[in-house]
Scaffold this motif. Sequence first.
Motif, PDB file in Angstrom:
ATOM      1  N   ASN A  40      38.551 -14.467  15.503  1.00 33.21           N
ATOM      2  CA  ASN A  40      38.130 -13.152  15.961  1.00 33.21           C
ATOM      3  C   ASN A  40      38.915 -12.103  15.182  1.00 33.21           C
ATOM      4  N   LYS A  41      38.213 -11.213  14.486  1.00 31.47           N
ATOM      5  CA  LYS A  41      38.875 -10.230  13.628  1.00 31.47           C
ATOM      6  C   LYS A  41      39.716  -9.239  14.422  1.00 31.47           C
ATOM      7  N   THR A  42      39.332  -8.975  15.664  1.00 32.26           N
ATOM      8  CA  THR A  42      40.069  -8.017  16.483  1.00 32.26           C
ATOM      9  C   THR A  42      41.295  -8.641  17.122  1.00 32.26           C
ATOM     10  N   THR A  43      41.118  -9.767  17.796  1.00 32.34           N
ATOM     11  CA  THR A  43      42.220 -10.389  18.552  1.00 32.34           C
ATOM     12  C   THR A  43      42.996 -11.429  17.752  1.00 32.34           C
ATOM     13  N   LYS A  44      42.430 -11.876  16.635  1.00 35.09           N
ATOM     14  CA  LYS A  44      43.012 -12.933  15.789  1.00 35.09           C
ATOM     15  C   LYS A  44      43.013 -14.294  16.486  1.00 35.09           C
ATOM     16  N   ALA A  45      42.309 -14.396  17.610  1.00 33.18           N
ATOM     17  CA  ALA A  45      42.235 -15.657  18.344  1.00 33.18           C
ATOM     18  C   ALA A  45      41.180 -16.567  17.724  1.00 33.18           C
ATOM     19  N   THR A  46      41.419 -17.864  17.818  1.00 33.05           N
ATOM     20  CA  THR A  46      40.436 -18.836  17.357  1.00 33.05           C
ATOM     21  C   THR A  46      39.338 -18.947  18.404  1.00 33.05           C
ATOM     22  N   GLU A  47      38.110 -18.891  17.950  1.00 33.13           N
ATOM     23  CA  GLU A  47      36.963 -19.062  18.845  1.00 33.13           C
ATOM     24  C   GLU A  47      36.223 -20.328  18.439  1.00 33.13           C
ATOM     25  N   THR A  48      35.903 -21.142  19.416  1.00 37.02           N
ATOM     26  CA  THR A  48      35.176 -22.378  19.170  1.00 37.02           C
ATOM     27  C   THR A  48      33.779 -22.241  19.756  1.00 37.02           C
ATOM     28  N   HIS A  49      32.784 -22.536  18.939  1.00 38.08           N
ATOM     29  CA  HIS A  49      31.392 -22.438  19.372  1.00 38.08           C
ATOM     30  C   HIS A  49      30.758 -23.822  19.296  1.00 38.08           C
ATOM     31  N   LEU A  50      30.149 -24.228  20.372  1.00 37.58           N
ATOM     32  CA  LEU A  50      29.426 -25.491  20.424  1.00 37.58           C
ATOM     33  C   LEU A  50      27.957 -25.130  20.579  1.00 37.58           C
ATOM     34  N   THR A  51      27.142 -25.611  19.673  1.00 39.91           N
ATOM     35  CA  THR A  51      25.712 -25.320  19.730  1.00 39.91           C
ATOM     36  C   THR A  51      24.948 -26.633  19.792  1.00 39.91           C
ATOM     37  N   PHE A  52      23.963 -26.680  20.660  1.00 43.36           N
ATOM     38  CA  PHE A  52      23.099 -27.842  20.742  1.00 43.36           C
ATOM     39  C   PHE A  52      21.755 -27.378  21.274  1.00 43.36           C
ATOM     40  N   LEU A  53      20.738 -28.157  20.995  1.00 41.52           N
ATOM     41  CA  LEU A  53      19.393 -27.817  21.438  1.00 41.52           C
ATOM     42  C   LEU A  53      19.130 -28.405  22.818  1.00 41.52           C
TER      43      LEU A  53
END
Length: 129
Positions: A40-53
């Motif tokens: 995240n450019k603002t918080t510098k936190a790592t964001e994890t995204h899980l995508t599935f159908l």
Amino acid sequence: MKKNIILSLLVLSIFSPASFANSEMNDLKAGKPVIKETINKTTKATETHLTFLIKSTPQKIWDILMDYEKYPEFMPVKEVKTKSRHGSYDIVFIRPEAPAMFDVSYDLKRTYFKNEWKIAFEKSAGKIK
């Protein structure tokens, strides 16, 4: 030496097909999840995204995601309670299943963007970093 425990919250995100490489689209079509990590450019936190159908309508999925008290029926959580509702967001208490030596619980601020079928999660209180 201090040890930190990191819990990654995997969030269902709906991306446009253009945001996936061909190999990722092939994985999704084959029933495999795609996991992406970003900073995240603002918080510098790592964001994890899980995508599935999911073979369902967006409204049916949304209704399931909004029914917090039923989460223990299909997610690894011991307890979920709605603490407060505010229209575009809710504060939800969650006690996930964790090893006996850890007492983990936290409040999530869940902000809703229904026009995008998106829910953003942010810890607002609790015993987790």
